[in-house]
Write a protein that holds these residues in place. Structure first.
Motif, mmCIF file in Angstrom:
data_model
loop_
_atom_site.group_PDB
_atom_site.id
_atom_site.type_symbol
_atom_site.label_atom_id
_atom_site.label_comp_id
_atom_site.label_asym_id
_atom_site.label_seq_id
_atom_site.Cartn_x
_atom_site.Cartn_y
_atom_site.Cartn_z
ATOM 1 N N HIS A 1 0.816 -1.192 0.000
ATOM 2 C CA HIS A 1 0.000 0.000 0.000
ATOM 3 C C HIS A 1 0.863 1.261 0.000
ATOM 4 O O HIS A 1 0.897 1.993 -0.965
ATOM 5 C CB HIS A 1 -0.774 -0.034 1.313
ATOM 6 C CG HIS A 1 -2.140 0.526 1.194
ATOM 7 N ND1 HIS A 1 -3.239 -0.192 1.518
ATOM 8 C CD2 HIS A 1 -2.578 1.723 0.810
ATOM 9 C CE1 HIS A 1 -4.310 0.553 1.341
ATOM 10 N NE2 HIS A 1 -3.932 1.721 0.904
ATOM 11 N N THR B 1 -5.874 -6.438 -6.983
ATOM 12 C CA THR B 1 -7.089 -7.157 -6.628
ATOM 13 C C THR B 1 -7.573 -6.729 -5.260
ATOM 14 O O THR B 1 -8.751 -6.450 -5.051
ATOM 15 C CB THR B 1 -6.818 -8.686 -6.518
ATOM 16 O OG1 THR B 1 -5.872 -9.056 -7.481
ATOM 17 C CG2 THR B 1 -8.078 -9.474 -6.655
ATOM 18 N N ASN B 2 -6.641 -6.676 -4.345
ATOM 19 C CA ASN B 2 -7.009 -6.519 -2.953
ATOM 20 C C ASN B 2 -7.475 -5.125 -2.590
ATOM 21 O O ASN B 2 -8.329 -4.958 -1.739
ATOM 22 C CB ASN B 2 -5.795 -6.897 -2.101
ATOM 23 C CG ASN B 2 -6.186 -7.807 -0.992
ATOM 24 O OD1 ASN B 2 -7.208 -8.471 -1.107
ATOM 25 N ND2 ASN B 2 -5.416 -7.841 0.063
ATOM 26 N N LEU B 3 -6.882 -4.147 -3.202
ATOM 27 C CA LEU B 3 -7.154 -2.781 -2.760
ATOM 28 C C LEU B 3 -7.888 -1.959 -3.813
ATOM 29 O O LEU B 3 -7.849 -0.735 -3.808
ATOM 30 C CB LEU B 3 -5.843 -2.096 -2.374
ATOM 31 C CG LEU B 3 -5.057 -2.829 -1.284
ATOM 32 C CD1 LEU B 3 -3.751 -2.136 -1.018
ATOM 33 C CD2 LEU B 3 -5.858 -2.928 0.003
ATOM 34 N N ARG B 4 -8.559 -2.650 -4.698
ATOM 35 C CA ARG B 4 -9.239 -1.979 -5.801
ATOM 36 C C ARG B 4 -10.078 -0.791 -5.346
ATOM 37 O O ARG B 4 -9.984 0.311 -5.865
ATOM 38 C CB ARG B 4 -10.140 -2.996 -6.500
ATOM 39 C CG ARG B 4 -10.945 -2.419 -7.611
ATOM 40 C CD ARG B 4 -12.015 -3.383 -8.025
ATOM 41 N NE ARG B 4 -13.092 -3.430 -7.055
ATOM 42 C CZ ARG B 4 -13.730 -4.529 -6.673
ATOM 43 N NH1 ARG B 4 -13.381 -5.680 -7.159
ATOM 44 N NH2 ARG B 4 -14.696 -4.485 -5.797
ATOM 45 N N GLN B 5 -10.906 -1.030 -4.326
ATOM 46 C CA GLN B 5 -11.846 -0.004 -3.903
ATOM 47 C C GLN B 5 -11.125 1.242 -3.413
ATOM 48 O O GLN B 5 -11.392 2.351 -3.875
ATOM 49 C CB GLN B 5 -12.770 -0.575 -2.816
ATOM 50 C CG GLN B 5 -14.148 0.028 -2.831
ATOM 51 C CD GLN B 5 -14.753 0.130 -4.245
ATOM 52 O OE1 GLN B 5 -14.603 -0.752 -5.084
ATOM 53 N NE2 GLN B 5 -15.390 1.262 -4.528
ATOM 54 N N ASP B 6 -10.146 1.002 -2.503
ATOM 55 C CA ASP B 6 -9.365 2.127 -1.971
ATOM 56 C C ASP B 6 -8.737 2.928 -3.089
ATOM 57 O O ASP B 6 -8.730 4.148 -3.090
ATOM 58 C CB ASP B 6 -8.151 1.634 -1.177
ATOM 59 C CG ASP B 6 -8.541 0.960 0.086
ATOM 60 O OD1 ASP B 6 -9.700 0.529 0.166
ATOM 61 O OD2 ASP B 6 -7.682 0.862 0.980
ATOM 62 N N LEU C 1 -9.476 3.204 -6.238
ATOM 63 C CA LEU C 1 -10.358 3.990 -7.109
ATOM 64 C C LEU C 1 -10.948 5.184 -6.376
ATOM 65 O O LEU C 1 -11.237 6.214 -6.975
ATOM 66 C CB LEU C 1 -11.452 3.100 -7.689
ATOM 67 C CG LEU C 1 -10.909 2.194 -8.795
ATOM 68 C CD1 LEU C 1 -11.906 1.119 -9.161
ATOM 69 C CD2 LEU C 1 -10.536 3.004 -10.027
ATOM 70 N N GLU C 2 -11.095 5.031 -5.070
ATOM 71 C CA GLU C 2 -11.707 6.131 -4.318
ATOM 72 C C GLU C 2 -10.697 7.230 -3.973
ATOM 73 O O GLU C 2 -11.076 8.353 -3.714
ATOM 74 C CB GLU C 2 -12.342 5.582 -3.031
ATOM 75 C CG GLU C 2 -13.703 4.980 -3.322
ATOM 76 C CD GLU C 2 -14.227 4.150 -2.170
ATOM 77 O OE1 GLU C 2 -13.630 4.194 -1.077
ATOM 78 O OE2 GLU C 2 -15.238 3.457 -2.376
ATOM 79 N N ASP C 3 -9.421 6.885 -3.973
ATOM 80 C CA ASP C 3 -8.416 7.869 -3.588
ATOM 81 C C ASP C 3 -8.088 8.767 -4.789
ATOM 82 O O ASP C 3 -7.290 8.411 -5.649
ATOM 83 C CB ASP C 3 -7.151 7.145 -3.099
ATOM 84 C CG ASP C 3 -6.124 8.129 -2.550
ATOM 85 O OD1 ASP C 3 -6.221 9.327 -2.892
ATOM 86 O OD2 ASP C 3 -5.233 7.699 -1.813
ATOM 87 N N TYR D 1 -10.971 -0.601 -14.947
ATOM 88 C CA TYR D 1 -10.376 -1.691 -14.176
ATOM 89 C C TYR D 1 -11.084 -3.004 -14.397
ATOM 90 O O TYR D 1 -12.262 -3.049 -14.750
ATOM 91 C CB TYR D 1 -10.327 -1.350 -12.685
ATOM 92 C CG TYR D 1 -11.658 -1.343 -11.988
ATOM 93 C CD1 TYR D 1 -12.364 -0.165 -11.824
ATOM 94 C CD2 TYR D 1 -12.194 -2.516 -11.461
ATOM 95 C CE1 TYR D 1 -13.589 -0.151 -11.177
ATOM 96 C CE2 TYR D 1 -13.410 -2.507 -10.803
ATOM 97 C CZ TYR D 1 -14.107 -1.333 -10.669
ATOM 98 O OH TYR D 1 -15.304 -1.327 -10.036
#
Ligand code: 5AD
Ligand code: SF4
Length: 448
Positions: free
Chosen positions: A65, A95-100, A102-104, A136
């Motif tokens: 990260h 894969t694991n941090l996709r959401q973070d 895209l939101e950052d 993505y």
């Protein structure tokens, strides 16, 4: 960037790829190179000269990260406003941090592709560049093995890596791999053998079969022993290695084949992880320390000159000093030739992260890993010293002469590094060597 002739828009054409983590990631970067070269992208070695920078990330232990955030900011910073760059994230962290990610908004990632989505990269890049939107795909597949993609490997190599299976069904409680890379799936033996034949024709002398759980390989009725046997029949390939196996899958049939087949290198990477039974149960490793030691005895009975390496985690939740001592004892009893040692690092989404608070203080993890390191260093030195006076067959590695003037590196069958005085040889040659000296890091020798 090059102007795109059809609509006069800027269109990315050159790519730089940085790879973090394991061999599977290195291999995947070779797949990505092959996929994008077919789509007319050109790979460059200078990050600053690339229209697209891709980071093939790893989520297994590091605080990927932080590392990746830092790298993305520094790439953007180095470019400034007038020299734009597209940035894409690949691999396990994707894969694991996709959401973070895209939101950052401050991070400005243009596209993200998980380990099973590399064939869609041309499309993801187009979407991100033509439409200026983030694109993505991190869907995990039950089937994708990339068996139809021939990796774009570095030319003139001696060893080729080759993924024969992907994914993991074990769910060891500390490990993020089953979540980032999905379920186990294997390539057909015919498909693997075809690729090995092609590698032999290109001059590779050694192949290393890769998989998150390589000895769980299964395609229809064919197991890993069958695959190794078939691969070993390919003319021109003289050495076969594999990594990483799980101790649960070493049937006698496989060990007998290893013992009898001169092309299969006498080296097994056998991850112990911990030597205490309560911790092994909490890790869900499916063996006790006694069973692990029995397996080592069985392996050594069948293959007396086997080299063994391992992975060990210290500071798993609730691990006491006494339980850590058990790990030291098992490591000493086995006498591994080498060991990779890690401090437990909680991974988001794993069973351990949900069930067990990461309660061993960092300072204790550090103390434990230092002790383990010290003891292992002595064991490795001892194991290396046992080679002094022996004649070993060494496969020379390609070497940039300027780096170590007057020296050539090579590897024994047991995968130990041997340093030799420069001679009239080249990478890929097999030579007989008398071992003259040993350090904790490797061997020294002279051609005989
Ligand atoms: N913390 C520390 N080490 C880990 N490994 C895997 N997951 C973790 C984790 N959460 C180590 C294991 C494995 C190797 C590839 O990485 O030892 O065998
Ligand atoms: Fe992770 Fe265990 Fe699978 Fe290895 S076997 S990849 S440690 S879950």
């Amino acid at each position: 960037m090059q102007p795109n002739s059809s609509n006069n828009k800027w269109f990315p054409k050159t790519v730089y790829i940085a790879t973090y983590g394991c061999q599977m990631n290195e291999y995947d970067s070779e797949l990505v190179r092959s996929i994008l070269k077919k789509d007319n992208y050109e790979f460059v070695t200078d990050e600053l000269a690339a229209d697209i920078v891709m980071l093939n990330t790893c989520a297994i232990r590091e605080h990927a990260h932080r590392k990746v955030y830092g790298r993305v900011h520094s790439i953007r910073h180095a470019r400034g406003k007038d020299n734009p760059v597209m940035i894409g994230l690949l691999g396990c962290m994707a894969t694991n941090l996709r959401q973070d990610l895209l939101e950052d908004r401050s991070l400005k990632i243009d596209f993200i592709a998980g380990p099973d989505s590399y064939k869609r990269l041309p499309q993801l890049i187009r979407e991100a560049s033509d439409e200026g939107r983030k694109s993505y795909d991190v869907t995990l597949s039950e089937f994708e093995t990339y068996s139809d993609v021939y990796p774009s490997r570095t030319q003139g190599g001696v060893n080729a890596w080759l993924a024969v299976m992907r994914g993991c069904n074990n769910f060891c409680t500390f490990c993020v791999v089953p979540y980032t890379r999905g379920r186990e799936r294997s390539r057909s033996p015919e498909n693997v053998v075809d690729e090995v034949r092609r590698l032999a024709a290109e001059g590779f002398k050694q192949v290393t079969l890769l998989g998150q759980n390589v000895n769980s390989y299964r395609f229809e009725d064919h197991d890993f022993a069958y695959l190794m046997d078939e691969v070993s029949k390919v003319e021109g390939i003289e050495r076969i290695r594999f990594t990483s196996p799980h101790p649960k899958d070493f049937p006698d049939r496989f060990l007998d084949l290893m013992a009898a087949n001169p092309k299969i290198c006498k080296h097994i990477h056998l991850p112990l992880q911990a030597g205490n039974n309560r911790i092994l149960t909490m890790m869900d490793r499916t063996y006790t320390n006694e069973e692990f030691l029995d397996l080592v005895d069985k392996i050594r009975a069948k293959i007396p000159d086997i080299a063994l390496s391992t992975d060990i985690i210290v500071g798993f939740p609730t691990e006491t000093d006494g339980e850590f001592e058990d790990t030291l004892q098992v490591a000493a009893k086995v006498g591994f030739d080498s060991a990779f040692m890690f401090k437990y690092s909680e991974r988001q989404g794993t069973i351990a992260s949900k069930k067990y608070p990461d309660d061993v203080p960092e300072s204790i993890k550090t103390e434990r890993i230092m002790r383990l390191n010290e003891i292992q260093k002595e064991i490795t030195h001892l194991r290396n010293r046992a080679h002094i006076g022996q004649i070993q067959t060494v496969l020379l590695e390609p070497y940039p002469e300027a780096k170590n003037p007057g020296q050539m590196p090579g590897r024994t069958d047991g995968n130990k590094l041997v340093i030799l005085p420069l001679g009239p040889y080249k990478g890929g040659d097999f030579i007989k060597v008398r071992i003259t000296d040993a350090t904790p890091h490797g061997l020294k020798g002279h051609p005989v």
